[in-house]
Design a protein around this motif. Sequence first.
Motif, PDB file in Angstrom:
ATOM      1  N   GLY A 214       9.417  12.167   4.898  1.00 41.33           N
ATOM      2  CA  GLY A 214       8.608  12.930   3.935  1.00 41.33           C
ATOM      3  C   GLY A 214       9.376  13.207   2.663  1.00 41.33           C
ATOM      4  N   ARG A 215      10.636  13.560   2.821  1.00 36.97           N
ATOM      5  CA  ARG A 215      11.443  13.872   1.642  1.00 36.97           C
ATOM      6  C   ARG A 215      11.570  12.651   0.737  1.00 36.97           C
ATOM      7  NH1 ARG A 215      16.253  12.590   0.816  1.00 36.97           N
ATOM      8  NH2 ARG A 215      16.843  12.328   2.990  1.00 36.97           N
ATOM      9  N   LYS A 216      11.790  11.490   1.389  1.00 39.16           N
ATOM     10  CA  LYS A 216      11.981  10.281   0.583  1.00 39.16           C
ATOM     11  C   LYS A 216      10.695   9.913  -0.165  1.00 39.16           C
ATOM     12  CE  LYS A 216      15.210   8.441   3.886  1.00 39.16           C
ATOM     13  NZ  LYS A 216      15.195   7.476   4.985  1.00 39.16           N
ATOM     14  N   VAL A 217       9.553  10.152   0.477  1.00 40.05           N
ATOM     15  CA  VAL A 217       8.274   9.870  -0.187  1.00 40.05           C
ATOM     16  C   VAL A 217       8.105  10.812  -1.381  1.00 40.05           C
ATOM     17  CG1 VAL A 217       5.760  10.081   0.055  1.00 40.05           C
ATOM     18  CG2 VAL A 217       7.093   8.935   1.840  1.00 40.05           C
ATOM     19  N   LEU A 218       8.323  12.074  -1.134  1.00 41.95           N
ATOM     20  CA  LEU A 218       8.099  13.051  -2.205  1.00 41.95           C
ATOM     21  C   LEU A 218       9.077  12.884  -3.359  1.00 41.95           C
ATOM     22  CD1 LEU A 218       7.180  16.247  -0.182  1.00 41.95           C
ATOM     23  CD2 LEU A 218       5.670  14.650  -1.358  1.00 41.95           C
TER      24      LEU A 218
ATOM     25  N   GLU B 297       8.501  13.053  -7.352  1.00 40.36           N
ATOM     26  CA  GLU B 297       9.281  13.998  -8.152  1.00 40.36           C
ATOM     27  C   GLU B 297       9.996  13.272  -9.290  1.00 40.36           C
ATOM     28  OE1 GLU B 297      12.000  16.343  -5.846  1.00 40.36           O
ATOM     29  OE2 GLU B 297      12.935  17.185  -7.641  1.00 40.36           O
ATOM     30  N   LYS B 298      10.613  12.139  -8.944  1.00 39.68           N
ATOM     31  CA  LYS B 298      11.360  11.388  -9.967  1.00 39.68           C
ATOM     32  C   LYS B 298      10.460  10.927 -11.094  1.00 39.68           C
ATOM     33  CE  LYS B 298      15.639   9.941  -8.010  1.00 39.68           C
ATOM     34  NZ  LYS B 298      16.115   9.143  -6.874  1.00 39.68           N
ATOM     35  N   ASN B 299       9.183  10.734 -10.775  1.00 35.50           N
ATOM     36  CA  ASN B 299       8.243  10.296 -11.814  1.00 35.50           C
ATOM     37  C   ASN B 299       7.527  11.472 -12.471  1.00 35.50           C
ATOM     38  OD1 ASN B 299       8.100   7.231 -12.012  1.00 35.50           O
ATOM     39  ND2 ASN B 299       8.188   7.584  -9.812  1.00 35.50           N
ATOM     40  N   GLY B 300       7.997  12.664 -12.177  1.00 32.25           N
ATOM     41  CA  GLY B 300       7.456  13.858 -12.834  1.00 32.25           C
ATOM     42  C   GLY B 300       6.044  14.213 -12.414  1.00 32.25           C
ATOM     43  N   ILE B 301       5.675  13.867 -11.172  1.00 31.26           N
ATOM     44  CA  ILE B 301       4.310  14.144 -10.717  1.00 31.26           C
ATOM     45  C   ILE B 301       4.338  15.163  -9.585  1.00 31.26           C
ATOM     46  CG2 ILE B 301       2.307  13.117  -9.559  1.00 31.26           C
ATOM     47  CD1 ILE B 301       2.756  10.625 -11.130  1.00 31.26           C
ATOM     48  N   SER B 302       3.581  16.240  -9.747  1.00 33.80           N
ATOM     49  CA  SER B 302       3.519  17.214  -8.657  1.00 33.80           C
ATOM     50  C   SER B 302       2.295  16.905  -7.809  1.00 33.80           C
ATOM     51  CB  SER B 302       3.452  18.629  -9.206  1.00 33.80           C
ATOM     52  OG  SER B 302       2.302  18.758 -10.000  1.00 33.80           O
ATOM     53  N   PHE B 303       2.376  17.226  -6.518  1.00 36.98           N
ATOM     54  CA  PHE B 303       1.254  16.868  -5.655  1.00 36.98           C
ATOM     55  C   PHE B 303       0.391  18.086  -5.343  1.00 36.98           C
ATOM     56  CE2 PHE B 303       4.511  18.158  -2.657  1.00 36.98           C
ATOM     57  CZ  PHE B 303       3.809  18.813  -1.658  1.00 36.98           C
ATOM     58  N   GLU B 304      -0.879  17.843  -5.050  1.00 37.20           N
ATOM     59  CA  GLU B 304      -1.829  18.930  -4.767  1.00 37.20           C
ATOM     60  C   GLU B 304      -1.883  19.218  -3.272  1.00 37.20           C
ATOM     61  OE1 GLU B 304      -4.008  20.470  -7.097  1.00 37.20           O
ATOM     62  OE2 GLU B 304      -2.976  19.369  -8.685  1.00 37.20           O
ATOM     63  N   HIS B 305      -1.941  18.157  -2.488  1.00 38.55           N
ATOM     64  CA  HIS B 305      -2.058  18.296  -1.034  1.00 38.55           C
ATOM     65  C   HIS B 305      -1.346  17.152  -0.356  1.00 38.55           C
ATOM     66  CE1 HIS B 305      -4.807  21.606  -1.281  1.00 38.55           C
ATOM     67  NE2 HIS B 305      -5.386  20.971  -2.277  1.00 38.55           N
ATOM     68  N   MET B 306      -1.071  17.368   0.945  1.00 40.19           N
ATOM     69  CA  MET B 306      -0.341  16.349   1.680  1.00 40.19           C
ATOM     70  C   MET B 306      -0.852  16.254   3.108  1.00 40.19           C
ATOM     71  SD  MET B 306       3.742  16.104   1.546  1.00 40.19           S
ATOM     72  CE  MET B 306       3.864  17.092   2.997  1.00 40.19           C
ATOM     73  N   PRO B 307      -2.037  15.713   3.313  1.00 38.94           N
ATOM     74  CA  PRO B 307      -2.542  15.581   4.683  1.00 38.94           C
ATOM     75  C   PRO B 307      -1.785  14.455   5.390  1.00 38.94           C
ATOM     76  CG  PRO B 307      -4.113  14.658   3.099  1.00 38.94           C
ATOM     77  CD  PRO B 307      -2.947  15.163   2.302  1.00 38.94           C
ATOM     78  N   SER B 308      -1.512  14.628   6.702  1.00 35.42           N
ATOM     79  CA  SER B 308      -0.760  13.563   7.364  1.00 35.42           C
ATOM     80  C   SER B 308      -1.222  13.315   8.792  1.00 35.42           C
ATOM     81  CB  SER B 308       0.729  13.914   7.358  1.00 35.42           C
ATOM     82  OG  SER B 308       0.902  15.129   8.019  1.00 35.42           O
TER      83      SER B 308
ATOM     84  N   GLN C 156       2.799   1.727 -11.150  1.00 39.56           N
ATOM     85  CA  GLN C 156       3.704   0.680 -10.665  1.00 39.56           C
ATOM     86  C   GLN C 156       5.079   1.230 -10.295  1.00 39.56           C
ATOM     87  OE1 GLN C 156       2.524  -2.127  -9.609  1.00 39.56           O
ATOM     88  NE2 GLN C 156       0.553  -1.443 -10.419  1.00 39.56           N
ATOM     89  N   GLU C 157       5.553   2.184 -11.081  1.00 35.43           N
ATOM     90  CA  GLU C 157       6.851   2.805 -10.764  1.00 35.43           C
ATOM     91  C   GLU C 157       6.789   3.492  -9.393  1.00 35.43           C
ATOM     92  OE1 GLU C 157       5.308   2.930 -13.636  1.00 35.43           O
ATOM     93  OE2 GLU C 157       6.622   3.374 -15.322  1.00 35.43           O
ATOM     94  N   ILE C 158       5.661   4.153  -9.130  1.00 34.49           N
ATOM     95  CA  ILE C 158       5.543   4.875  -7.861  1.00 34.49           C
ATOM     96  C   ILE C 158       5.474   3.903  -6.687  1.00 34.49           C
ATOM     97  CG2 ILE C 158       3.999   6.339  -6.482  1.00 34.49           C
ATOM     98  CD1 ILE C 158       3.443   7.855  -9.094  1.00 34.49           C
ATOM     99  N   LEU C 159       4.663   2.866  -6.824  1.00 32.22           N
ATOM    100  CA  LEU C 159       4.547   1.906  -5.733  1.00 32.22           C
ATOM    101  C   LEU C 159       5.889   1.235  -5.451  1.00 32.22           C
ATOM    102  CD1 LEU C 159       1.035   0.390  -6.467  1.00 32.22           C
ATOM    103  CD2 LEU C 159       1.676   2.145  -4.817  1.00 32.22           C
ATOM    104  N   ALA C 160       6.568   0.832  -6.517  1.00 33.82           N
ATOM    105  CA  ALA C 160       7.881   0.195  -6.329  1.00 33.82           C
ATOM    106  C   ALA C 160       8.849   1.173  -5.670  1.00 33.82           C
ATOM    107  CB  ALA C 160       8.422  -0.275  -7.676  1.00 33.82           C
ATOM    108  N   GLY C 161       8.810   2.411  -6.130  1.00 37.08           N
ATOM    109  CA  GLY C 161       9.705   3.444  -5.585  1.00 37.08           C
ATOM    110  C   GLY C 161       9.444   3.673  -4.107  1.00 37.08           C
ATOM    111  N   LEU C 162       8.183   3.685  -3.703  1.00 32.44           N
ATOM    112  CA  LEU C 162       7.854   3.916  -2.286  1.00 32.44           C
ATOM    113  C   LEU C 162       8.346   2.753  -1.440  1.00 32.44           C
ATOM    114  CD1 LEU C 162       4.249   5.413  -2.614  1.00 32.44           C
ATOM    115  CD2 LEU C 162       6.309   6.623  -1.864  1.00 32.44           C
ATOM    116  N   HIS C 163       8.127   1.545  -1.912  1.00 37.32           N
ATOM    117  CA  HIS C 163       8.594   0.375  -1.158  1.00 37.32           C
ATOM    118  C   HIS C 163      10.104   0.434  -0.977  1.00 37.32           C
ATOM    119  CE1 HIS C 163       4.998  -1.946  -0.415  1.00 37.32           C
ATOM    120  NE2 HIS C 163       4.564  -1.584  -1.618  1.00 37.32           N
ATOM    121  N   ARG C 164      10.778   0.779  -2.054  1.00 36.06           N
ATOM    122  CA  ARG C 164      12.234   0.831  -2.015  1.00 36.06           C
ATOM    123  C   ARG C 164      12.708   1.956  -1.082  1.00 36.06           C
ATOM    124  NH1 ARG C 164      13.345   2.039  -7.347  1.00 36.06           N
ATOM    125  NH2 ARG C 164      12.209   0.180  -7.926  1.00 36.06           N
TER     126      ARG C 164
END
Length: 437
Positions: free
Chosen positions: A310-314, A318-329, A348-356
Amino acid sequence: MLKVVKFGGSSLANAEQFKKVADIIHADESRRYIVPSAPGKRFSSDTKVTDMLYDCYSSRREDLNSKLDAIKARYNEIIDELKLDLSLDKEFETIEACFIGKAGRDYAASRGEYLNGIVLANYLGYEFIDAAEVIFFDEKGNFDADKTNSVLSDRLADVEYAVIPGFYGSMPNDTIKTFSRGGSDITGSIVAKAAKADLYENWTDVSGFLVADPRIIDSPAVINTITYRELRELSYMGATVLHEDAIFPVRKEGIPINIRNTNKPEDMGTMIVESTSKKSEYTITGIAGKRGFTSVSIEKDMMNAELGFGRKVLEVFEKNGISFEHMPSGIDTMGVIIQQSEFEKKEQEILAGLHRNVQPDSIEIISDMALIAVVGRGMKSTRGTAGRIFSALAHARVNVKMIDQGSSELNIIIGVSDEDFETAIKAIYDIFVTARL
Ligand code: ASP
């Protein structure tokens, strides 16, 4: 009993409104400290004085005089109709010189409240206290709560009745700074705290918070009492009635806020309180929502066993300056719900970041989602609230994409597609309010 009363721009837009305001103040002698906004719109296509000031300040030198004259005319119309013995000529000379000397955009905007405060104080026969002398910001431009509270409470201790203009204060170098738009609400709250008021009355042009948005529901019911926490959960809705930051100074002191309607003073409006034993009239207190969210859903086998997932996803968000509203899992999925407009800029930055960062099996993106918050302190002690919401939505043929119940049992958040937004709100309103189930 001591009340601090704030009047919004539409409550002070012209002489007729000033008369209503004076009647309200005189009807209750505990209404001792008055915080005015700048004159607002007199009719829907009108321009607020604050906007006229911003425009005037940024206009060319040769247009300055005519634009300042138009602003002066707004005040003179009020002064003449109220037959006041008051001239703002000297004030306007100073303002003109300061505009030419580039005293700042905040200085310019603040003159709307400053001048309105002078007019209102003259009309009421109350002392005028310039907010620049009692409301302070620090070098960084943050509101200085401690300094303000000590100076302001000392000052008010000697004054029985006063007018303190809203929206601005001063910086350590004596320049003027304003709060963000709608900030007179914050000044009112700060004054209420410093005066140790029993009540902060916020007079506007609606009779309080409504259970749902009147653009979606025909004449929705008014909320009689709401807690600060409920209001925060409904913040998508409250923003236009009360500035979000206005609750913090009074909330800590346990001072309630009463939203009232200047045009219908007989209505009791909405009481905003820290806590209450009063049940809300319906199981729910309010419904609010907003369109334009995106859900990014990440799937990976055995995710639940992966330490730090979870931390790595968030971290990517965070690195892209986006705050989240909810996190259902789920057990192998994690969803992050964010504002679509922000996501699109960084997709694209977010998708690449998640893959990485987490090497997911798949990522699913659902756009054009609306979030609806159903909020109510009554939900905790009532069984079947969620059941009723979902059966109402099923009857209305609305597909629910996401559900999130806050751990405090104060709210249920539902994600639906943007196009189902209004149907969903109507269905929920009908079941709890119209049918009183
Ligand atoms: N006059 C300012 C504005 O229009 C502040 C206020 O009305 O509260 O935003």
